[in-house]
Write a protein that holds these residues in place. Structure first.
Motif, PDB file in Angstrom:
ATOM      1  N   SER B 243       0.742  -1.219   0.056  1.00 44.06           N
ATOM      2  CA  SER B 243       0.033  -0.151   0.133  1.00 44.06           C
ATOM      3  C   SER B 243       0.850   1.353  -0.129  1.00 44.06           C
ATOM      4  N   ILE B 244       1.983   1.171   0.616  1.00 47.29           N
ATOM      5  CA  ILE B 244       3.010   2.482   0.599  1.00 47.29           C
ATOM      6  C   ILE B 244       3.648   2.473  -0.614  1.00 47.29           C
ATOM      7  N   ASN B 245       3.812   1.443  -1.297  1.00 47.31           N
ATOM      8  CA  ASN B 245       4.584   1.412  -2.505  1.00 47.31           C
ATOM      9  C   ASN B 245       3.517   2.004  -3.721  1.00 47.31           C
ATOM     10  N   GLY B 246       2.279   2.115  -3.581  1.00 47.36           N
ATOM     11  CA  GLY B 246       1.516   2.535  -4.398  1.00 47.36           C
ATOM     12  C   GLY B 246       1.548   3.785  -4.388  1.00 47.36           C
ATOM     13  N   LYS B 247       1.954   4.461  -3.240  1.00 48.35           N
ATOM     14  CA  LYS B 247       1.877   5.907  -3.098  1.00 48.35           C
ATOM     15  C   LYS B 247       3.329   6.722  -3.158  1.00 48.35           C
ATOM     16  N   PHE B 248       4.237   6.042  -2.735  1.00 49.58           N
ATOM     17  CA  PHE B 248       5.588   6.594  -2.625  1.00 49.58           C
ATOM     18  C   PHE B 248       6.486   5.471  -3.271  1.00 49.58           C
ATOM     19  N   SER B 249       7.610   6.224  -3.686  1.00 50.85           N
ATOM     20  CA  SER B 249       8.697   5.139  -4.291  1.00 50.85           C
ATOM     21  C   SER B 249       9.669   4.660  -3.041  1.00 50.85           C
TER      22      SER B 249
END
Lengths: 436, 308
Positions: B243-249
């Motif tokens: 879910s973090i990967n979807g928003k940040f690199s």
């Protein structure tokens, strides 16, 4: 800021305080004198030995076998050769000289024999030969009814008097003495350059290997450091030389007093030269010529020229030595650069010795007394024979000019070289450094 | 604050080799200035130009507003990387000699040497020869000789090499104290941890060119990548990561932690702030660790050199 005096002082003090320097300074004259003393003592010992020679003279020469201090003659009579041989064998006599009796003088002189246990000394045999030759020549002359006294009376000895156009008289001895002075001066310079030039080189290398150099040249200019080294080391060298001369002189006096041998006689080869020159002439004549020769020599000129050419030549070479020291990392790498320095130096000495003797003012010696790398040595050898002042000045001028050039050149190499580590430079690289 | 040392457009060639190409640096008064660069970059040549050991082909150097000249020798103290002392000379004599070369009188040099020798507790070495001392001991003497004449500018090339940690620390403290007394220090080294520790300003020289210069802190700001190192506690780590990967690199991070956390480096886009990240993370996990990634001198060094 002028740090030159400070650098000179340090270089001088480190050199002088160095243990091996002190040891060399004290030991060298001792060893030299000891060596001379031993040689002199041994040759004296040999000379003092008295030889007794038995003579069996069947012909009966008169007044030939007169005993001298070193050679005693024991004339045997009324014995045969075999018995004589036996007799001589029993005694410790040196040998037996046998002259047979024939009517023909030529035959007699061809059959003279010397019997001894060991092969006899060459000088003794030639001494005997000379004696007998003289005697038999006289006998043969008598036989041919030639008046010997007339021959004696008609003998002429010639000693060509030499005089230059301004009226100064000179002689053969003169030339020899001049040669000795010249060679001594030239040789002294040669030795000085080799010994103390090397010392400068080593001290530059030492600064490089101990890596203090960068600290030093962040405070002083490399040229200053180099000059300081050259001057400081030279002063140490002069100190050592003076000590050698004074100490050596004192030692020599003491040794010759104690041992009662005249060291001068055996240690100075020029004595022989002088004797050769004054052969067949009296001792008085010889002293007279010696004094004459000394007063004939341009002594003032010689001293002044010696100082200038010595300093000039020494500085010229030592700046090159310093440059070599700066260019390499350690002493083993210096070889390839030493040759071009030593070559002209050795050349100078040889030219000096060979051509100056032959012709002090000939083309070869004149030309080489102008070429800066050889001029100090060759000119110093020529000067006792009288070199015009203008020639000396030109030579000196060229020398000073070259000296300034080599100092500039050496300073360039020095400046770059002292900071270069790890690689052995080629000549090509050295040339490149000059442009840095 | 004015500059004690200004180097303007200095170039130096050795034959065909360009050792320095139009290099300029400004060393602020009272700073500790790190002169960095890979081996053979030209640092030593630059230092030698400042010390007037090497003459530059072009460019000028100003010390305290005046164009560099012979009278500046006494204003500079230089400890080169290739350093040594006369092996067969006594410590005291040698130190006196070197001090006098820097323009001190003999009496003054003696007095100051005594002070420094007492201070570093090496007074009883005075009559020893260098060859009797260890390398570290000799280094101490070199340090004393470098600073003895109270120069305005001190240049140290790898000052800590050859020292044990205790003595290195001692020398470091002395350098800091000298700076407090008003000296400016140029410091050339490969040891980035001492750069972090000591330097206010740095310049980076690479292949004869200066490629970076400024306050260390400014450079770090300039080099930061808006990246944060986080440690997150959650039940489902894979889901969280995605879910973090979807928003940040996102990339894996590696740091020491007491918890069994999900460790991540999260790089933000230019328009995003740390606040945005924190509020996002707060919704999904428990934050144990949150820190901005500040580039180290080492990172900056490697990155700049490799990019050039």
């Amino acid at each position: 800021m002028n740090h030159l005096p400070l650098i000179i002082k340090r270089e001088y003090l480190t050199k002088v305080k160095n243990k091996s320097f002190i040891i060399m300074t004290i030991l060298s004259p001792i060893i030299m004198i000891a060596l001379i003393a031993v040689v002199a003592y041994l040759s004296n010992l040999n000379n003092e030995k008295v030889r007794t020679i038995s003579v069996l003279d069947e012909y009966g020469l008169e007044g030939v076998f007169v005993s001298t201090e070193k050679t005693k003659y024991d004339v045997l009579e009324g014995v045969t050769l075999d018995i004589a041989k036996e007799l001589v064998g029993e005694t410790s006599n040196y040998g037996l000289l046998h002259i047979e009796n024939f009517t023909n003088l030529d035959f007699i002189s061809n059959h003279i024999k010397f019997y001894s246990e060991e092969s006899p000394s060459l000088s003794l045999i030639s001494d005997l030969e000379r004696k007998l030759e003289k005697e038999f020549t006289n006998l043969k002359m008598q036989e041919a009814e030639i008046d010997i006294s007339k021959i004696e009376a008609s003998k002429v000895y010639i000693n060509i008097g030499q005089e230059n156009f301004t009226g100064e008289e000179s002689s053969k001895i003169d030339s020899i003495i001049k040669l000795i002075f010249g060679c001594a001066a030239g040789y002294l310079l040669f030795m000085f350059i080799i010994i103390y030039g090397n010392m400068i080189m080593r001290s530059v290398i030492e600064e490089k290997t101990s890596r203090i150099i960068e600290v030093i040249i962040s405070s002083v200019k490399p040229v200053q450091l180099m000059l300081g080294k050259i001057i400081g080391t030279s002063l140490a060298g002069i100190t050592q030389f003076v000590i050698w001369v004074v100490f050596g002189g004192i030692l020599m006096t003491i040794v010759s007093l104690v041992l009662g041998i005249s060291l001068m006689d055996s240690s100075i080869p020029q004595q022989e030269l002088l004797e050769m020159a004054s052969e067949s002439q009296g001792v008085e004549f010889y002293f007279e010529s010696f004094k004459n020769a000394l007063s004939n020599m341009p002594l003032m000129n010689l001293i002044v020229a010696f100082i200038f050419f010595f300093i000039g030549g020494y500085l010229l070479y030592s700046s090159l030595y310093a440059a070599i020291g700066a260019a390499v990392d350690n002493e083993t790498d210096t070889q390839q650069f030493m040759l071009p320095i030593l070559m002209p130096l050795i050349l100078a000495v040889y030219i000096g010795i060979f051509t100056v003797i032959e012709d002090p003012h000939g083309t070869v010696s004149t030309v080489f007394s102008y070429i800066p790398l050889t001029s100090p040595v060759v000119m110093l050898m020529r000067i006792p024979f009288g070199v015009p002042i203008w020639q000396q000045l030109i030579s000196l001028l060229i020398l000073v000019g070259t000296f300034m050039f080599t100092v500039w050149f050496a300073a360039k190499i020095y400046r770059v070289g002292i900071l270069m580590y790890g690689k052995k430079p080629s000549y090509k690289e050295l040339i490149k450094w000059i442009k840095y | 604050m004015s500059n004690l040392l200004e180097v303007h457009g200095v170039s130096k060639n050795f034959g065909d080799f360009k050792a320095l190409n139009n290099v300029s640096i400004q060393v602020p008064k009272g700073s500790i200035f790190g002169l960095l660069g890979p081996n053979g970059a030209g640092k030593t040549t630059l230092i030698r130009v400042i010390n007037q050991i090497t003459m530059p082909d072009s460019g000028t150097v100003f010390l305290d507003g005046n164009s560099l000249n012979a009278s500046h020798i006494k204003d500079i103290g230089y400890l080169p990387e290739e350093r040594g002392l006369y092996k067969s000379m006594k410590v005291g004599e040698q130190a006196l000699y070197l001090a006098q070369l820097k323009g001190l009188s003999k009496a003054e040099a003696k007095q100051r040497l005594k002070y420094w020798f007492d201070r570093l507790e090496i007074g009883d070495w005075w009559n020893k020869k260098i060859q009797e001392l260890s390398k570290g001991m000799a280094q101490k003497i070199q340090f004393v000789v470098t600073v003895l004449h109270n120069p305005k500018l001190l240049i140290f090339d790898e000052p800590f090499s050859g020292f044990d940690p205790i003595n290195a620390n001692l020398i470091k403290d002395e350098i800091l104290r000298l700076r407090e007394d008003g000296a400016t220090v140029i410091f050339s080294t490969h040891r980035m941890e001492s750069v972090e520790e000591l330097c206010d300003d740095i310049a980076l020289i690479h292949k004869s060119n200066k490629i970076l210069e400024g306050k260390l802190i400014d450079i770090k700001r300039q080099y930061k990548t808006n990246t944060f190192e986080v440690g997150l506690e959650a039940e489902n780590k894979t889901a969280l990561k995605e879910s973090i990967n979807g928003k940040f690199s996102v990339s894996e991070a590696n740091f020491k932690s007491l918890n069994n956390d999900l460790k991540l480096n999260i790089k933000l886009a230019e328009n995003e702030t740390a606040q945005d990240l924190i509020s996002f993370l707060n919704q999904h996990a428990y934050i144990n660790h949150f820190v901005e990634v500040i580039p180290s001198a080492n990172d900056i060094f490697i990155q700049t050199v490799q990019n050039n």
